[in-house]
Design a protein around this motif. Structure first.
Motif, PDB file in Angstrom:
ATOM      1  N   LEU A 145     -14.247   3.976   0.144  1.00 38.32           N
ATOM      2  CA  LEU A 145     -13.842   3.409   1.429  1.00 38.32           C
ATOM      3  C   LEU A 145     -13.392   1.963   1.271  1.00 38.32           C
ATOM      4  CD1 LEU A 145     -16.522   4.906   3.840  1.00 38.32           C
ATOM      5  CD2 LEU A 145     -14.109   5.515   3.665  1.00 38.32           C
ATOM      6  N   ARG A 146     -14.088   1.202   0.446  1.00 34.58           N
ATOM      7  CA  ARG A 146     -13.706  -0.195   0.212  1.00 34.58           C
ATOM      8  C   ARG A 146     -12.341  -0.264  -0.471  1.00 34.58           C
ATOM      9  NH1 ARG A 146     -14.493  -5.313   1.958  1.00 34.58           N
ATOM     10  NH2 ARG A 146     -13.634  -6.648   0.374  1.00 34.58           N
ATOM     11  N   THR A 147     -12.096   0.597  -1.444  1.00 33.75           N
ATOM     12  CA  THR A 147     -10.812   0.637  -2.130  1.00 33.75           C
ATOM     13  C   THR A 147      -9.694   1.013  -1.167  1.00 33.75           C
ATOM     14  OG1 THR A 147     -11.917   1.259  -4.184  1.00 33.75           O
ATOM     15  CG2 THR A 147      -9.552   1.680  -4.057  1.00 33.75           C
ATOM     16  N   LEU A 148      -9.963   1.979  -0.305  1.00 31.36           N
ATOM     17  CA  LEU A 148      -8.966   2.400   0.681  1.00 31.36           C
ATOM     18  C   LEU A 148      -8.635   1.251   1.638  1.00 31.36           C
ATOM     19  CD1 LEU A 148      -7.273   4.667   1.937  1.00 31.36           C
ATOM     20  CD2 LEU A 148      -9.260   5.242   3.329  1.00 31.36           C
ATOM     21  N   ALA A 149      -9.642   0.535   2.108  1.00 31.36           N
ATOM     22  CA  ALA A 149      -9.418  -0.595   3.014  1.00 31.36           C
ATOM     23  C   ALA A 149      -8.608  -1.696   2.325  1.00 31.36           C
ATOM     24  CB  ALA A 149     -10.751  -1.146   3.507  1.00 31.36           C
ATOM     25  N   ASP A 150      -8.936  -1.996   1.073  1.00 33.07           N
ATOM     26  CA  ASP A 150      -8.185  -3.017   0.329  1.00 33.07           C
ATOM     27  C   ASP A 150      -6.730  -2.605   0.126  1.00 33.07           C
ATOM     28  OD1 ASP A 150     -10.396  -4.631   0.210  1.00 33.07           O
ATOM     29  OD2 ASP A 150     -10.914  -4.099  -1.859  1.00 33.07           O
ATOM     30  N   GLN A 190      -4.978  -0.592   2.076  1.00 35.49           N
ATOM     31  CA  GLN A 190      -4.295  -0.705   3.364  1.00 35.49           C
ATOM     32  C   GLN A 190      -3.968  -2.162   3.690  1.00 35.49           C
ATOM     33  OE1 GLN A 190      -6.996   1.337   5.968  1.00 35.49           O
ATOM     34  NE2 GLN A 190      -6.010   3.313   5.633  1.00 35.49           N
ATOM     35  N   ASN A 191      -4.879  -3.069   3.386  1.00 27.85           N
ATOM     36  CA  ASN A 191      -4.613  -4.490   3.618  1.00 27.85           C
ATOM     37  C   ASN A 191      -3.449  -4.972   2.759  1.00 27.85           C
ATOM     38  OD1 ASN A 191      -6.547  -4.903   5.566  1.00 27.85           O
ATOM     39  ND2 ASN A 191      -8.116  -5.538   4.101  1.00 27.85           N
ATOM     40  N   THR A 192      -3.398  -4.526   1.523  1.00 26.94           N
ATOM     41  CA  THR A 192      -2.312  -4.921   0.631  1.00 26.94           C
ATOM     42  C   THR A 192      -0.973  -4.398   1.143  1.00 26.94           C
ATOM     43  OG1 THR A 192      -3.822  -4.919  -1.247  1.00 26.94           O
ATOM     44  CG2 THR A 192      -1.473  -4.807  -1.747  1.00 26.94           C
ATOM     45  N   VAL A 193      -0.949  -3.160   1.581  1.00 26.47           N
ATOM     46  CA  VAL A 193       0.297  -2.575   2.107  1.00 26.47           C
ATOM     47  C   VAL A 193       0.728  -3.337   3.356  1.00 26.47           C
ATOM     48  CG1 VAL A 193       1.250  -0.514   3.220  1.00 26.47           C
ATOM     49  CG2 VAL A 193      -0.066  -0.298   1.121  1.00 26.47           C
ATOM     50  N   ARG A 194      -0.221  -3.665   4.226  1.00 24.29           N
ATOM     51  CA  ARG A 194       0.090  -4.398   5.456  1.00 24.29           C
ATOM     52  C   ARG A 194       0.644  -5.790   5.128  1.00 24.29           C
ATOM     53  NH1 ARG A 194      -4.771  -4.266   7.820  1.00 24.29           N
ATOM     54  NH2 ARG A 194      -4.446  -2.084   8.302  1.00 24.29           N
ATOM     55  N   ARG A 195       0.008  -6.490   4.180  1.00 27.20           N
ATOM     56  CA  ARG A 195       0.488  -7.812   3.797  1.00 27.20           C
ATOM     57  C   ARG A 195       1.882  -7.757   3.174  1.00 27.20           C
ATOM     58  NH1 ARG A 195      -4.153  -9.123   0.481  1.00 27.20           N
ATOM     59  NH2 ARG A 195      -5.835  -9.098   1.965  1.00 27.20           N
ATOM     60  N   GLU A 196       2.119  -6.752   2.338  1.00 25.69           N
ATOM     61  CA  GLU A 196       3.425  -6.604   1.696  1.00 25.69           C
ATOM     62  C   GLU A 196       4.503  -6.329   2.744  1.00 25.69           C
ATOM     63  OE1 GLU A 196       6.169  -6.636  -1.343  1.00 25.69           O
ATOM     64  OE2 GLU A 196       4.075  -7.262  -1.346  1.00 25.69           O
ATOM     65  N   HIS A 197       4.176  -5.510   3.737  1.00 27.45           N
ATOM     66  CA  HIS A 197       5.132  -5.221   4.808  1.00 27.45           C
ATOM     67  C   HIS A 197       5.457  -6.500   5.591  1.00 27.45           C
ATOM     68  CE1 HIS A 197       7.194  -3.208   8.045  1.00 27.45           C
ATOM     69  NE2 HIS A 197       6.363  -3.763   8.922  1.00 27.45           N
ATOM     70  N   LEU A 198       4.424  -7.282   5.906  1.00 26.88           N
ATOM     71  CA  LEU A 198       4.655  -8.535   6.630  1.00 26.88           C
ATOM     72  C   LEU A 198       5.480  -9.512   5.801  1.00 26.88           C
ATOM     73  CD1 LEU A 198       1.210  -9.150   8.344  1.00 26.88           C
ATOM     74  CD2 LEU A 198       3.362  -8.531   9.435  1.00 26.88           C
ATOM     75  N   ARG A 199       5.201  -9.561   4.499  1.00 32.33           N
ATOM     76  CA  ARG A 199       5.954 -10.463   3.632  1.00 32.33           C
ATOM     77  C   ARG A 199       7.427 -10.077   3.610  1.00 32.33           C
ATOM     78  NH1 ARG A 199       8.147 -10.765  -1.202  1.00 32.33           N
ATOM     79  NH2 ARG A 199       7.560  -8.668  -1.773  1.00 32.33           N
ATOM     80  N   ARG A 200       7.705  -8.782   3.556  1.00 38.58           N
ATOM     81  CA  ARG A 200       9.101  -8.335   3.506  1.00 38.58           C
ATOM     82  C   ARG A 200       9.814  -8.562   4.826  1.00 38.58           C
ATOM     83  NH1 ARG A 200       8.531  -2.600   0.344  1.00 38.58           N
ATOM     84  NH2 ARG A 200       8.109  -3.486  -1.691  1.00 38.58           N
ATOM     85  N   THR A 201       9.129  -8.331   5.924  1.00 38.66           N
ATOM     86  CA  THR A 201       9.793  -8.477   7.219  1.00 38.66           C
ATOM     87  C   THR A 201       9.939  -9.929   7.631  1.00 38.66           C
ATOM     88  OG1 THR A 201       7.678  -8.207   8.389  1.00 38.66           O
ATOM     89  CG2 THR A 201       9.035  -6.236   8.066  1.00 38.66           C
TER      90      THR A 201
END
Length: 92
Positions: free
Chosen positions: A35-40, A42-53
């Motif tokens: 669960l901790r790995t999954l949360a991390d 998801q956070n990485t994907v969210r940050r990468e999306h924000l960085r790109r946009t």
């Protein structure tokens, strides 16, 4: 009074219960790690999306540079090319 057979009665059941509890704790620990790995992730994907946009496009960068050049020329024309030290002295 008590023979060896009577003393061993129930020990196997107790050993089994302890083994089940330890195995359950191990499984719960592994689920927590997953669960901790999954949360991390998801956070990485969210940050990468924000960085790109939020990254400025090349068109915006060029437009900003052109605006800065034109403003710089306007300020130089208005001040009559006064040295920066004299402008800074006027500001104080």
């Amino acid at each position: 009074m008590f023979n060896k057979k009577n003393r061993q009665h129930g020990v196997t059941l107790l050993e089994s219960l302890i083994a089940i509890v330890l195995a359950a704790l191990g499984v719960i620990g592994m689920i927590g790690i997953q669960l901790r790995t999954l949360a991390d992730t998801q956070n990485t994907v969210r940050r990468e999306h924000l960085r790109r946009t939020r990254a400025p496009s090349a068109h915006l960068v060029a437009e900003t540079a052109a605006l800065a050049r034109s403003e710089s020329k306007r300020v130089k024309a208005e001040t009559g090319d006064i040295p920066i030290r004299r402008i800074a002295a006027w500001a104080w």
